[in-house]
Design a protein around this motif. Structure first.
Motif, PDB file in Angstrom:
ATOM      1  N   VAL A  80       0.878  -1.167   0.000  1.00 52.60           N
ATOM      2  CA  VAL A  80       0.000   0.000   0.000  1.00 52.60           C
ATOM      3  C   VAL A  80       0.914   1.215   0.000  1.00 52.60           C
ATOM      4  N   HIS A  81       0.826   2.022  -1.044  1.00 50.37           N
ATOM      5  CA  HIS A  81       1.649   3.224  -1.176  1.00 50.37           C
ATOM      6  C   HIS A  81       0.846   4.420  -0.691  1.00 50.37           C
ATOM      7  N   LEU A  82       1.424   5.185   0.224  1.00 47.57           N
ATOM      8  CA  LEU A  82       0.800   6.408   0.734  1.00 47.57           C
ATOM      9  C   LEU A  82       1.655   7.595   0.330  1.00 47.57           C
ATOM     10  N   ASP A  83       1.006   8.687  -0.078  1.00 45.57           N
ATOM     11  CA  ASP A  83       1.766   9.861  -0.505  1.00 45.57           C
ATOM     12  C   ASP A  83       2.147  10.782   0.643  1.00 45.57           C
ATOM     13  N   GLY A  84       1.685  10.511   1.853  1.00 48.89           N
ATOM     14  CA  GLY A  84       2.067  11.310   3.014  1.00 48.89           C
ATOM     15  C   GLY A  84       1.409  12.667   3.090  1.00 48.89           C
ATOM     16  N   SER A  85       0.244  12.810   2.498  1.00 49.28           N
ATOM     17  CA  SER A  85      -0.418  14.122   2.483  1.00 49.28           C
ATOM     18  C   SER A  85      -0.878  14.539   3.877  1.00 49.28           C
ATOM     19  N   THR A  86      -1.015  15.839   4.037  1.00 48.45           N
ATOM     20  CA  THR A  86      -1.531  16.421   5.276  1.00 48.45           C
ATOM     21  C   THR A  86      -2.702  17.317   4.918  1.00 48.45           C
ATOM     22  N   PRO A  87      -3.894  17.121   5.470  1.00 49.59           N
ATOM     23  CA  PRO A  87      -4.214  16.063   6.426  1.00 49.59           C
ATOM     24  C   PRO A  87      -4.192  14.696   5.750  1.00 49.59           C
ATOM     25  N   ALA A  88      -4.053  13.660   6.558  1.00 54.13           N
ATOM     26  CA  ALA A  88      -3.921  12.296   6.040  1.00 54.13           C
ATOM     27  C   ALA A  88      -5.168  11.871   5.271  1.00 54.13           C
ATOM     28  N   ASP A  89      -4.943  11.156   4.175  1.00 54.04           N
ATOM     29  CA  ASP A  89      -6.024  10.549   3.398  1.00 54.04           C
ATOM     30  C   ASP A  89      -5.728   9.054   3.308  1.00 54.04           C
ATOM     31  N   ASP A  90      -5.926   8.397   4.422  1.00 52.54           N
ATOM     32  CA  ASP A  90      -5.511   7.001   4.568  1.00 52.54           C
ATOM     33  C   ASP A  90      -6.005   6.091   3.457  1.00 52.54           C
ATOM     34  N   THR A  91      -5.144   5.131   3.124  1.00 53.73           N
ATOM     35  CA  THR A  91      -5.437   4.078   2.179  1.00 53.73           C
ATOM     36  C   THR A  91      -4.948   2.778   2.794  1.00 53.73           C
ATOM     37  N   TRP A  92      -5.753   1.712   2.720  1.00 52.42           N
ATOM     38  CA  TRP A  92      -5.354   0.424   3.258  1.00 52.42           C
ATOM     39  C   TRP A  92      -6.138  -0.669   2.568  1.00 52.42           C
ATOM     40  N   MET A  93      -5.674  -1.919   2.745  1.00 45.48           N
ATOM     41  CA  MET A  93      -6.421  -3.060   2.223  1.00 45.48           C
ATOM     42  C   MET A  93      -6.260  -4.224   3.185  1.00 45.48           C
ATOM     43  N   TYR A  94      -7.245  -5.101   3.138  1.00 47.23           N
ATOM     44  CA  TYR A  94      -7.192  -6.355   3.869  1.00 47.23           C
ATOM     45  C   TYR A  94      -6.914  -7.472   2.870  1.00 47.23           C
ATOM     46  N   LEU A  95      -6.164  -8.502   3.295  1.00 47.85           N
ATOM     47  CA  LEU A  95      -5.900  -9.692   2.491  1.00 47.85           C
ATOM     48  C   LEU A  95      -6.403 -10.908   3.250  1.00 47.85           C
ATOM     49  N   ASP A  96      -6.859 -11.926   2.507  1.00 49.09           N
ATOM     50  CA  ASP A  96      -7.304 -13.153   3.146  1.00 49.09           C
ATOM     51  C   ASP A  96      -7.134 -14.322   2.183  1.00 49.09           C
ATOM     52  N   ASP A  97      -6.984 -15.505   2.754  1.00 47.30           N
ATOM     53  CA  ASP A  97      -6.953 -16.769   2.003  1.00 47.30           C
ATOM     54  C   ASP A  97      -5.962 -16.761   0.849  1.00 47.30           C
ATOM     55  N   VAL A  98      -4.715 -16.405   1.119  1.00 46.02           N
ATOM     56  CA  VAL A  98      -3.668 -16.432   0.098  1.00 46.02           C
ATOM     57  C   VAL A  98      -3.184 -17.873  -0.027  1.00 46.02           C
ATOM     58  N   THR A  99      -3.375 -18.474  -1.218  1.00 42.95           N
ATOM     59  CA  THR A  99      -2.989 -19.869  -1.435  1.00 42.95           C
ATOM     60  C   THR A  99      -2.323 -20.052  -2.789  1.00 42.95           C
ATOM     61  N   LEU A 100      -1.459 -21.056  -2.863  1.00 43.62           N
ATOM     62  CA  LEU A 100      -0.849 -21.489  -4.113  1.00 43.62           C
ATOM     63  C   LEU A 100      -1.172 -22.965  -4.252  1.00 43.62           C
ATOM     64  N   THR A 101      -1.847 -23.336  -5.338  1.00 41.21           N
ATOM     65  CA  THR A 101      -2.250 -24.725  -5.531  1.00 41.21           C
ATOM     66  C   THR A 101      -1.647 -25.282  -6.808  1.00 41.21           C
ATOM     67  N   GLN A 102      -1.454 -26.596  -6.810  1.00 42.11           N
ATOM     68  CA  GLN A 102      -0.964 -27.322  -7.975  1.00 42.11           C
ATOM     69  C   GLN A 102      -2.135 -28.093  -8.551  1.00 42.11           C
ATOM     70  N   SER A 103      -2.478 -27.854  -9.810  1.00 40.10           N
ATOM     71  CA  SER A 103      -3.704 -28.416 -10.392  1.00 40.10           C
ATOM     72  C   SER A 103      -3.694 -29.928 -10.508  1.00 40.10           C
ATOM     73  N   THR A 104      -2.556 -30.555 -10.694  1.00 37.00           N
ATOM     74  CA  THR A 104      -2.543 -32.008 -10.869  1.00 37.00           C
ATOM     75  C   THR A 104      -2.866 -32.741  -9.578  1.00 37.00           C
ATOM     76  N   LYS A 105      -2.611 -32.117  -8.437  1.00 33.83           N
ATOM     77  CA  LYS A 105      -2.865 -32.759  -7.167  1.00 33.83           C
ATOM     78  C   LYS A 105      -3.968 -32.093  -6.361  1.00 33.83           C
ATOM     79  N   LYS A 106      -4.336 -30.888  -6.749  1.00 32.15           N
ATOM     80  CA  LYS A 106      -5.372 -30.117  -6.068  1.00 32.15           C
ATOM     81  C   LYS A 106      -5.090 -29.927  -4.585  1.00 32.15           C
ATOM     82  N   ASN A 107      -3.805 -29.916  -4.230  1.00 32.22           N
ATOM     83  CA  ASN A 107      -3.487 -29.706  -2.822  1.00 32.22           C
ATOM     84  C   ASN A 107      -2.857 -28.336  -2.624  1.00 32.22           C
ATOM     85  N   VAL A 108      -3.016 -27.795  -1.446  1.00 33.95           N
ATOM     86  CA  VAL A 108      -2.453 -26.498  -1.130  1.00 33.95           C
ATOM     87  C   VAL A 108      -0.989 -26.683  -0.788  1.00 33.95           C
TER      88      VAL A 108
END
Length: 126
Positions: free
Chosen positions: A94-122
């Motif tokens: 998350v890149h913030l430009d540091g402005s005054t007054p603050a104009d906050d920017t944020w994000m939430y992340l969830d369920d980050v996974t990498l799967t292999q299709s031949t085995k369907k396992n995480v």
């Protein structure tokens, strides 16, 4: 917890016999901002982004770059098969430009996974 600074996770993409299928990255993100909205190259001030990088920091792929305040959970999937046999870094920022007054920017992340299709396992998740 919201992401307000870079978050990284290294993954070793499968190689050899295990690398015959497709490696798919999947995650959900929820964007929030009090700043102007933008997409990709139009982002000038605050933004959220996700990239695939080498372990030394070189960008291999940009998964998204935006700034919006829809607050909606959005799923992103990406084929990482091109990086089989390599260790890559998933870089969330998350890149913030540091402005005054603050104009906050944020994000939430969830369920980050990498799967292999031949085995369907995480292979790994955070």
């Amino acid at each position: 917890m919201p992401i307000r600074e870079p978050a990284r996770r290294c993954w070793a993409c499968p190689r050899g016999r295990r690398a015959t299928g497709t490696s798919t990255l999947s995650f959900w993100y929820q964007p929030h901002t009090a700043d102007d909205t933008c997409n990709t190259t139009t982002c000038q001030y605050d933004w959220m982004e996700a990239q695939v990088r080498t372990t030394s920091g070189t960008t291999l792929a940009s998964l998204f770059k935006l700034c919006n305040n829809n607050g909606t959970w959005t799923q992103l999937t990406a084929d990482l098969s091109a990086y089989k046999g390599q260790t890559v870094t998933l870089w969330f920022n998350v890149h913030l430009d540091g402005s005054t007054p603050a104009d906050d920017t944020w994000m939430y992340l969830d369920d980050v996974t990498l799967t292999q299709s031949t085995k369907k396992n995480v292979l790994s998740s955070i």
